[in-house]
Scaffold this motif. Structure first.
Motif, PDB file in Angstrom:
ATOM      1  N   THR A   1      24.764  23.961   5.129  1.00  0.00           N
ATOM      2  CA  THR A   1      24.609  25.187   4.370  1.00  0.00           C
ATOM      3  C   THR A   1      25.502  26.279   4.937  1.00  0.00           C
ATOM      4  O   THR A   1      25.386  27.418   4.555  1.00  0.00           O
TER       5      THR A   1
ATOM      6  N   THR B   1      25.959  28.147   7.657  1.00  0.00           N
ATOM      7  CA  THR B   1      25.634  29.401   8.328  1.00  0.00           C
ATOM      8  C   THR B   1      26.859  29.852   9.098  1.00  0.00           C
ATOM      9  O   THR B   1      27.461  29.074   9.837  1.00  0.00           O
TER      10      THR B   1
ATOM     11  N   ALA C   1      22.831  27.928  -1.994  1.00  0.00           N
ATOM     12  CA  ALA C   1      22.101  28.487  -0.846  1.00  0.00           C
ATOM     13  C   ALA C   1      22.146  30.007  -0.871  1.00  0.00           C
ATOM     14  O   ALA C   1      23.063  30.608  -1.432  1.00  0.00           O
TER      15      ALA C   1
ATOM     16  N   HIS D   1      21.733  33.153   1.987  1.00  0.00           N
ATOM     17  CA  HIS D   1      21.644  33.476   3.413  1.00  0.00           C
ATOM     18  C   HIS D   1      21.178  34.909   3.590  1.00  0.00           C
ATOM     19  O   HIS D   1      21.552  35.793   2.806  1.00  0.00           O
TER      20      HIS D   1
ATOM     21  N   VAL E   1      18.469  30.670   6.076  1.00  0.00           N
ATOM     22  CA  VAL E   1      19.221  30.017   5.014  1.00  0.00           C
ATOM     23  C   VAL E   1      18.178  29.391   4.100  1.00  0.00           C
ATOM     24  O   VAL E   1      17.308  28.653   4.562  1.00  0.00           O
TER      25      VAL E   1
ATOM     26  N   THR F   1      17.380  27.264   0.470  1.00  0.00           N
ATOM     27  CA  THR F   1      18.047  26.382  -0.477  1.00  0.00           C
ATOM     28  C   THR F   1      17.164  25.947  -1.643  1.00  0.00           C
ATOM     29  O   THR F   1      17.688  25.571  -2.691  1.00  0.00           O
TER      30      THR F   1
END
Lengths: 115, 112
Positions: A101, A103, B32, B34, B49, B51
């Motif tokens: 994902t 980060t 996603a 954040h 995070v 999803t």
């Protein structure tokens, strides 16, 4: 200590001069990014790189150039063609996997002022 | 360019107050969302995070929820403390790409 370093913290340049901002990471991350922040705006992506010797333009690439000769380093050059270069510049990095994902981990930033 | 909006732009609360703010993002092609916290003179720090639709994440007194169908996420801070003072950023990542689009942030100041 693992992390991202940017230097210098403050940079002053005369109009018409090119200037290079440094970004180094020891996180063994594949991807690196450059963002610009202006008052009242979100972080805007300038360039990014997912692998050594390859990079892509972000949303506001005009007047900037980058290189990615080493995994650890992603310098940004602000050229004289950038019409409004005074801003705060942030570098970030992330791992890249098929399911990540992404980060992003950020450096402390460089504030560039063009006089 | 994708539209990611945060509200309010700034918020002043008293120590001990609970507060929340919103991030709106495109409801299509979601991958996603954040959340970052950015304290003055420091680097932005990843908080969450998210999803999955309906996802709820928690870290101490801070929690976040996600609604991908309607395109919003809430960040909650329970019992705000002065050290919570920071700008809170959200960033949207669509499917098929790996770029993040950031909102303009919510600047929180917690006063004694």
């Amino acid at each position: 200590d693992g992390g991202i370093t940017q230097s210098p913290k403050y940079l002053f340049r005369k109009e018409g001069q090119n200037v290079t901002l440094s970004c180094e990471q020891n996180l063994n991350h594949d991807a690196m990014y450059w963002y610009r922040q202006d008052p009242g705006q979100g972080l805007r992506l300038i360039y990014y790189s997912q692998i050594v010797n390859d990079f892509q333009k972000g949303d506001i690439a005009e007047g900037y150039s980058v290189s990615r000769e080493k995994k650890e380093s992603f310098p940004l050059t602000v050229t004289s063609a950038q019409k409004n270069p005074t801003a705060f510049y942030l570098c970030a990095s992330s791992i890249v996997t098929a399911y990540s994902t992404d980060t992003q981990y950020f450096g402390p930033g460089t504030r560039l002022t063009v006089l | 360019i994708l539209n990611v909006e945060q509200s309010p732009q700034s918020l002043h609360v008293q120590e001990g107050d609970s507060t929340n703010f919103t991030c709106s993002f495109p409801s299509s092609n979601f991958y996603a969302l954040h959340w970052y916290r950015w304290e003055t003179a420091k680097s932005p720090e990843a908080l969450f995070v998210m999803t999955l639709n309906g996802d709820e994440k928690k870290k101490g007194r801070i929690s976040a929820t996600l609604n991908t169908k309607e395109g919003y996420s809430y960040l909650y801070i329970k019992g705000s403390q002065p050290e919570d003072s920071a700008t809170y950023l959200c960033a949207f990542r669509p499917g098929g790409g790996n770029k993040l689009t950031f909102g303009t942030g919510t600047q929180l100041k917690v006063e004694l």
